[in-house]
Design a protein around this motif. Sequence first.
Motif, short mmCIF file in Angstrom:
data_model
loop_
_atom_site.label_atom_id
_atom_site.label_comp_id
_atom_site.label_asym_id
_atom_site.label_seq_id
_atom_site.Cartn_x
_atom_site.Cartn_y
_atom_site.Cartn_z
N GLU A 298 57.24 15.98 43.72
CA GLU A 298 56.00 15.88 44.48
C GLU A 298 56.24 16.11 45.97
N LEU A 299 57.34 15.57 46.49
CA LEU A 299 57.70 15.76 47.89
C LEU A 299 57.95 17.23 48.18
N ILE A 300 58.67 17.90 47.31
CA ILE A 300 58.94 19.33 47.49
C ILE A 300 57.64 20.13 47.51
N GLU A 301 56.72 19.79 46.62
CA GLU A 301 55.45 20.51 46.58
C GLU A 301 54.63 20.28 47.85
N ARG A 302 54.62 19.04 48.36
CA ARG A 302 53.90 18.78 49.62
C ARG A 302 54.51 19.56 50.77
N ARG A 303 55.84 19.60 50.83
CA ARG A 303 56.51 20.35 51.89
C ARG A 303 56.22 21.83 51.77
N ALA A 304 56.18 22.34 50.55
CA ALA A 304 55.89 23.77 50.35
C ALA A 304 54.49 24.11 50.85
N GLU A 305 53.54 23.21 50.62
CA GLU A 305 52.18 23.45 51.10
C GLU A 305 52.11 23.44 52.63
N ARG A 306 52.88 22.55 53.24
CA ARG A 306 52.86 22.42 54.71
C ARG A 306 53.69 23.48 55.42
N HIS A 307 54.89 23.75 54.88
CA HIS A 307 55.86 24.54 55.63
C HIS A 307 56.29 25.83 54.93
N GLY A 308 55.88 26.04 53.71
CA GLY A 308 56.28 27.22 52.97
C GLY A 308 57.39 26.91 51.97
N ILE A 309 57.50 27.78 50.98
CA ILE A 309 58.45 27.58 49.89
C ILE A 309 59.89 27.59 50.39
N ASP A 310 60.23 28.53 51.25
CA ASP A 310 61.60 28.63 51.73
C ASP A 310 62.04 27.37 52.46
N ALA A 311 61.20 26.86 53.34
CA ALA A 311 61.54 25.64 54.07
C ALA A 311 61.66 24.45 53.12
N ALA A 312 60.77 24.37 52.13
CA ALA A 312 60.82 23.26 51.16
C ALA A 312 62.12 23.30 50.37
N ARG A 313 62.55 24.48 49.96
CA ARG A 313 63.82 24.61 49.22
C ARG A 313 65.01 24.25 50.10
N ARG A 314 65.00 24.71 51.34
CA ARG A 314 66.11 24.41 52.24
C ARG A 314 66.20 22.92 52.51
N LEU A 315 65.05 22.26 52.72
CA LEU A 315 65.04 20.81 52.93
C LEU A 315 65.56 20.08 51.70
N ALA A 316 65.16 20.51 50.51
CA ALA A 316 65.63 19.89 49.27
C ALA A 316 67.15 20.05 49.13
N GLU A 317 67.66 21.23 49.45
CA GLU A 317 69.11 21.46 49.39
C GLU A 317 69.85 20.58 50.39
N ALA A 318 69.29 20.42 51.59
CA ALA A 318 69.92 19.55 52.60
C ALA A 318 69.95 18.10 52.13
N GLU A 319 68.86 17.65 51.52
CA GLU A 319 68.82 16.29 50.99
C GLU A 319 69.82 16.10 49.86
#
Length: 104
Positions: free
Chosen positions: A35-56
């Motif tokens: 759910e967090l990844i999906e919210r981030r994708a809506e706010r910042h785009g898919i690429d940023a959401a994936r990069r944030l998930a990888e960093a976490e």
Amino acid sequence: MTVTVETAVDAGAAGEPDGVGAPAVLDPAAAEHQELIERRAERHGIDAARRLAEAEDLADAVAAEITPDNTVDTYTMSWRVWTRFCTAAGLPEREGSRGRWWRS
């Protein structure tokens, strides 16, 4: 826009051969992460959401590597005490409030 995390497949479900079947149900933590990844994708785009998930994921792996086992055991015992307290007091376990965090 939807970003999904791949889930394991329940091998042998409904008599099907290994590797074929229904997707496994996500545990609550994985569902919350999704759910967090999906919210981030809506706010910042898919690429940023994936990069944030990888960093976490990297941060979690580093923390797991450097955290002694006795620390994990102590946290686990503390969480059990907390959940028993919340149950006895009729309080939610994960509800945030001003009293939860020290104010700076």
